[in-house]
Design a protein around this motif. Sequence first.
Motif, short mmCIF file in Angstrom:
data_model
loop_
_atom_site.label_atom_id
_atom_site.label_comp_id
_atom_site.label_asym_id
_atom_site.label_seq_id
_atom_site.Cartn_x
_atom_site.Cartn_y
_atom_site.Cartn_z
N ARG A 1 -11.07 6.47 3.62
CA ARG A 1 -10.24 7.22 2.68
C ARG A 1 -9.71 6.30 1.57
O ARG A 1 -9.51 5.10 1.78
CB ARG A 1 -9.05 7.85 3.41
N PRO A 2 -9.47 6.86 0.39
CA PRO A 2 -8.92 6.05 -0.70
C PRO A 2 -7.51 5.55 -0.36
O PRO A 2 -6.79 6.16 0.45
CB PRO A 2 -8.87 7.02 -1.88
N TYR A 3 -7.12 4.47 -1.00
CA TYR A 3 -5.76 3.96 -0.89
C TYR A 3 -5.41 3.23 -2.17
O TYR A 3 -6.28 2.94 -3.00
CB TYR A 3 -5.60 3.04 0.33
N ASP A 4 -4.14 2.95 -2.36
CA ASP A 4 -3.73 2.19 -3.53
C ASP A 4 -2.77 1.08 -3.13
O ASP A 4 -2.23 1.06 -2.02
CB ASP A 4 -3.09 3.11 -4.59
N GLU A 5 -2.58 0.14 -4.02
CA GLU A 5 -1.59 -0.91 -3.89
C GLU A 5 -0.66 -0.82 -5.09
O GLU A 5 -1.12 -0.80 -6.23
CB GLU A 5 -2.24 -2.29 -3.82
N ILE A 6 0.62 -0.73 -4.85
CA ILE A 6 1.58 -0.49 -5.93
C ILE A 6 2.67 -1.56 -5.92
O ILE A 6 2.90 -2.24 -4.91
CB ILE A 6 2.21 0.91 -5.82
N GLU A 7 3.33 -1.67 -7.06
CA GLU A 7 4.53 -2.51 -7.18
C GLU A 7 5.70 -1.57 -7.36
O GLU A 7 5.93 -1.07 -8.46
CB GLU A 7 4.39 -3.46 -8.37
N ASN A 8 6.42 -1.31 -6.29
CA ASN A 8 7.46 -0.31 -6.31
C ASN A 8 8.63 -0.81 -5.47
O ASN A 8 8.53 -0.92 -4.24
CB ASN A 8 6.92 1.02 -5.76
N ILE B 1 0.86 -1.18 0.00
CA ILE B 1 0.00 0.00 0.00
C ILE B 1 0.89 1.23 0.00
O ILE B 1 1.73 1.41 0.89
CB ILE B 1 -0.95 -0.01 1.21
N GLY B 2 0.72 2.07 -1.02
CA GLY B 2 1.60 3.22 -1.16
C GLY B 2 1.08 4.47 -0.49
O GLY B 2 1.79 5.12 0.28
N THR B 3 -0.18 4.82 -0.76
CA THR B 3 -0.76 6.07 -0.29
C THR B 3 -2.11 5.82 0.35
O THR B 3 -2.92 5.06 -0.19
CB THR B 3 -0.94 7.07 -1.45
N ILE B 4 -2.36 6.45 1.48
CA ILE B 4 -3.69 6.50 2.08
C ILE B 4 -4.05 7.97 2.23
O ILE B 4 -3.34 8.73 2.88
CB ILE B 4 -3.74 5.79 3.45
N GLY B 5 -5.13 8.38 1.60
CA GLY B 5 -5.55 9.77 1.66
C GLY B 5 -6.34 10.15 0.42
O GLY B 5 -6.43 9.38 -0.53
N ASP B 6 -6.87 11.35 0.43
CA ASP B 6 -7.72 11.82 -0.66
C ASP B 6 -6.89 12.34 -1.82
O ASP B 6 -6.82 13.54 -2.07
CB ASP B 6 -8.68 12.90 -0.15
N PHE B 7 -6.24 11.41 -2.54
CA PHE B 7 -5.42 11.81 -3.68
C PHE B 7 -6.22 11.81 -4.98
O PHE B 7 -5.70 12.20 -6.02
CB PHE B 7 -4.22 10.88 -3.83
N THR B 8 -7.47 11.37 -4.91
CA THR B 8 -8.31 11.37 -6.10
C THR B 8 -9.21 12.61 -6.11
O THR B 8 -9.34 13.30 -5.10
CB THR B 8 -9.21 10.11 -6.12
N GLY B 9 -9.81 12.88 -7.24
CA GLY B 9 -10.78 13.98 -7.32
C GLY B 9 -10.20 15.33 -6.98
O GLY B 9 -10.84 16.14 -6.30
N ASP C 1 5.81 2.62 -10.62
CA ASP C 1 4.43 2.55 -10.15
C ASP C 1 4.32 3.30 -8.83
O ASP C 1 4.67 2.79 -7.77
CB ASP C 1 4.02 1.08 -9.97
N ILE C 2 3.84 4.55 -8.90
CA ILE C 2 3.79 5.37 -7.68
C ILE C 2 2.38 5.72 -7.25
O ILE C 2 2.19 6.30 -6.17
CB ILE C 2 4.63 6.66 -7.84
N GLY C 3 1.38 5.40 -8.04
CA GLY C 3 0.00 5.58 -7.62
C GLY C 3 -0.29 6.98 -7.12
O GLY C 3 -0.01 7.99 -7.77
N GLY C 4 -0.85 7.05 -5.91
CA GLY C 4 -1.27 8.32 -5.33
C GLY C 4 -0.13 9.24 -4.93
O GLY C 4 -0.37 10.39 -4.57
#
Length: 784
Positions: free
Chosen positions: A178-185, A143-151, A233-236
Amino acid sequence: MKLKKFTAVLSAIAMSASMLSTVPFANAAESDYNYAEALQKSMFFYEVQQAGILPEWNSVPWRADSMVDESGKETDVVPGGWFDAGDHFKFALTNAYSASIMAWGYIQYKDAVDKTGLGESYRNNIQWAMDFVLGCDRDDKIIGTIGDFTGGSTDHNIWCSAEVYLRKHHLNNDDWERPYDEIENASVEALAAACLAEGYIIFKDEQPEKAAEYLEHAKSLFETADKTRDCKDIGGMTGMYNTSSWLDDCMYAANWLYIATGEQKYLDICESDYIPNFPTENQSTDRKYTWGLCWDDTSQAAALLYAQNTGKKEWVDHVSRHLKYWMGEDSKPFEGKITPKGLSWLMQWGCLRHATNTAWIAKLASDTIFKDDAALAAKYDKWADSQMNYCFGDNEENLSYVLGMGEKSPSAIHHRTASGIHDDHWNELGQEEESTEGWQTEYAHTLYGALIGGPDSDGSYGNYKVSDFQYTEVAVDYNAGYTAALCAMIDDYGGKTLADFPPTETPKWAEWEIAAVLNGSGDSYTEIKAWAMNHTAWPTRVAENIKYRYYFDISELKSAGLSVDNIEIKSNSQQYQEGEQGYATVEGPFLYEGDSSGNTYYAEIKFADGRAIQPTGQSEHRDEVQFRISIPDAIDGQSTKGAWDPSNDWSYKGVEDATDLKKPDSLNEYITMYVDDVLVWGTEPDGTTPNLSQPATKPTTPLTSSTTGGDSKTLYGDANCDNEVNIADATAIIQALGNKDKYGLSEQGAINADIDGEEGVTGADALVLMQLEAGMITEIPIKK
């Protein structure tokens, strides 16, 4: 026999005491700055950054739980961790990197940190981040980022305290997660592996099961990173943390896994895969030695670890060249600029972060790979001291860039929760002149221990605003190398923590307020437009049970032959609709029992759920209700003119002169407000006022006390805080009594040492320990 032993013990203690003037107990070096205080306050900063449900040992009196829904349940997919900076994002990258660098400092200088009494606090803080990093591991992803990085990045577009941020998110998105992502980094995974490997090293004896879990995940994360070998792959993190290389982080992690396990395969992969591809200087075959240690470049940290682990001269020389470059002594000019007062200024983004990170490399290298070359070690160590002391005040502006240290620090700080802002308007914060628009300029809290971004390339620090975040930002990675370097400086210079830190805070302004203006009036009515406002910051919070009272006098009514039964109280307009949280019922009249004449009554405005009044924006921090108190224009055909006169009503004072709800003249202290049935604003007709002298609701606990952590308890007799009770503790007491400025006990040490039944640490306490050592007594008689 016991008497002889006691005589021998006493003789040894006396000899130790007589040597105080010639043999220092701590460190002989002197410094103008108290590095133990600085480390104590850095721990405070990291506790300010804690997300989620706070642990019992959190000592920040103005922080409370965050990222919880209305039931109090934490909703982030991975709980805990540190907020990244002055916002509310959580990144596995910066949590892992920061905890890793800090853990490195503790591993190398454990004894020095423990001696200050800060060991437990230090371990608690890095483990808070380590547990978060552990939770981010998702097999082949992280999990890379947890927070409102969308919208449009809700987080960066709003300004409110952490405690109520999720309410703003819910308002905008209609959910509590809150949104989150899963990345391969590979960079993030490798830094997570390094962080957890260090966690194993630190906690393997104290918490073997947890440490084993750390190591298991560290190995797995490293394998995934080494297999991925890519960090695109850095996502949010896009636009915030754009990782550019993975090899440095994998080499860094491999060295930590070697230290943790002793397995040669981790050094072998460095030799076979990483070193042949180690980054090089532009248009050169020279291994990269410029730039500096940071979250996106751990190559110099990896080089130092490899030099420590192998002793290979080529890598020792590499570290030396790196440090000479930063000192401006290499053939290649330093990429940034060295200011008149000696700061190696790399770039405007957190320049002090870069300088103190390199200072950490220099301090550690001086004590390890250069320790056999006294002159070189002293040279690098002195330079490192200069970079650190620059932060404390040895600079062009005579400013302390460590907040809450020294007499003067920058005033504008890019940090939402410390500001206590309620209306989302923040760029006037920290400005010397009051805002002509009435916006808040004062911060609610001092962000003790935070290392701010820093000055311009010439060493000047202008009248920056909060929006100048290159200079005014603070962040967990900014404090990481600085904190590790403090561990080394305490080892060199000693220091003493503050016994009265953190200070108790009382609110600087009214946390709950009522503003009111006259919305209309006539011979038979008074109509009021009022705001109930939530400006809480000690801590920032919402409350469900909120109401306020408007007092009026009915003596004219009685004189006209009418009664209270002729009064109608109602609301025709308000901010929220029935069924919504902020909807208010307007009721009354109710007799005010504090008036013996029986002429004072009040209208009560009570909110269905006061949590709608939340300090998250210009419309949310207040709830508007318009209400009317009236009598009929006529009764039985007779005019009631003259029976209604608001001029002597308690709450009418000031209303007739108020011009605008947004202006200070509308604040009305004759309308009383209650939260959970406790008076929090205004004065009742009998003179009753709120008790505003109470400190923040969260208890203050000194960072140096072992009572702040987990299940730890005071160990009576353990004056030197080494978790043992023996003759060394008696020596520590006598040395402290002989020269408290140089050999003073830590706060917990003083608690442990006070064992003779009389308040205060005296020679009698040392005598008890000598008797115990000699076998004259079998246990400490006083267990408080």
